[in-house]
Design a protein around this motif. Sequence first.
Motif, mmCIF file in Angstrom:
data_model
loop_
_atom_site.group_PDB
_atom_site.id
_atom_site.type_symbol
_atom_site.label_atom_id
_atom_site.label_comp_id
_atom_site.label_asym_id
_atom_site.label_seq_id
_atom_site.Cartn_x
_atom_site.Cartn_y
_atom_site.Cartn_z
ATOM 1 N N ARG A 92 75.214 61.236 31.405
ATOM 2 C CA ARG A 92 76.633 61.313 31.748
ATOM 3 C C ARG A 92 76.909 60.995 33.218
ATOM 4 O O ARG A 92 78.059 61.005 33.648
ATOM 5 N N MET A 93 75.870 60.716 33.984
ATOM 6 C CA MET A 93 76.071 60.368 35.393
ATOM 7 C C MET A 93 76.774 59.030 35.526
ATOM 8 O O MET A 93 76.530 58.107 34.737
ATOM 9 N N ASP A 94 77.652 58.919 36.520
ATOM 10 C CA ASP A 94 78.303 57.639 36.765
ATOM 11 C C ASP A 94 77.368 56.758 37.604
ATOM 12 O O ASP A 94 76.332 57.224 38.102
ATOM 13 N N PRO A 95 77.684 55.469 37.769
ATOM 14 C CA PRO A 95 76.782 54.556 38.492
ATOM 15 C C PRO A 95 76.436 55.018 39.905
ATOM 16 O O PRO A 95 75.288 54.852 40.347
ATOM 17 N N GLU A 97 76.208 58.070 41.074
ATOM 18 C CA GLU A 97 75.249 59.182 41.024
ATOM 19 C C GLU A 97 73.874 58.692 40.590
ATOM 20 O O GLU A 97 72.844 59.142 41.092
ATOM 21 N N ARG A 98 73.844 57.748 39.663
ATOM 22 C CA ARG A 98 72.562 57.172 39.238
ATOM 23 C C ARG A 98 71.854 56.485 40.403
ATOM 24 O O ARG A 98 70.632 56.528 40.524
ATOM 25 N N ASN A 168 82.289 67.424 41.151
ATOM 26 C CA ASN A 168 82.449 67.485 39.697
ATOM 27 C C ASN A 168 81.584 68.559 39.053
ATOM 28 O O ASN A 168 81.284 68.490 37.865
ATOM 29 N N HIS A 193 79.365 63.808 46.061
ATOM 30 C CA HIS A 193 79.777 63.183 44.805
ATOM 31 C C HIS A 193 78.796 63.574 43.710
ATOM 32 O O HIS A 193 77.598 63.633 43.931
#
Length: 215
Positions: A92-95, A97-98, A168, A193
Motif C-alpha cells: 500500500r506504499m505510494d511511489p 515511500e517505496r 499518514n 511522508h
Amino acid sequence: GTVPAQILYGAPYDKFPFGRCISGMLLCGAFSPFRYHKDYTKSMTWKYYVVAGPFSRYMPFNLVGHVVKFLLARQRETVEVVEATLREHFDRMDPAEREVVARWCERYGKTPEDKVRNMAEHIVKSTSKSWEGFMLMIPVLHSDWGFRPDALDEEHSRPGVLLATSKNDILSPIGYAHYLAANYKNARMIDMHGRHMSIVYQMDGVWAEFLADEQ
C-alpha cells in the motif's frame, strides 16, 4: 515504548532520581496521555476507536484487550503468517515511500523482503512467551502517568523533546504528536511522508537531528 519513555521523563525525582541525568527524549510515532488529551479520539480511525477509545476504557475485566488478543494471536501463529500481513502494508506504499525504502535497503545491503522477514520474526518473538505487555497497553494509555506534560517544572523541561511522526500514520496519528509538541515546553516535531513504518527507514536522519541537539 513512547509511553514508558514519557513516564520516566516526567517522573518526580524522588521516585526516579536518574531523571536528572536525562539529556533528551526522542519519540517516534508517539502516543499522548489520553487522560489529559481530551481530543485524542478525533485522530482515531473507527477501528482504533473501538480498540483503544473510551469504549475500551469502561469495559470490565479489560474485555476489549482479551478479544483483540484472541484475534491477533491467530494472526501471529507463524512468521510466515505475519510476513504476509506485513507485505500488505508494503504493497500500500505510494511511489515516494517505496523510494525511501529502496534507498534504505541499498545503503544497508538488504532487500525489502529481508526487512519484512526480520520484522515478522521480531513480532512473533514479542508475544511468544507472554502477552502481558500487550494486555496492559489499553489500561496504561488511559491511566495517570504521574504528571501532566503542560505542568512540568523547568528542571524537568530542560531536556529537549524531538517528535518524529508520519503524516499518514493511523496507529499513532499525527494529532498525538501535535498535542505533545504543544504541551511539552521544550519540544519540536519532524513531519515525515508515509505511514507508521516509514519512520524506520528514515531513522538515520532522525538520529542525526536528535544527537545534533544534544551536542
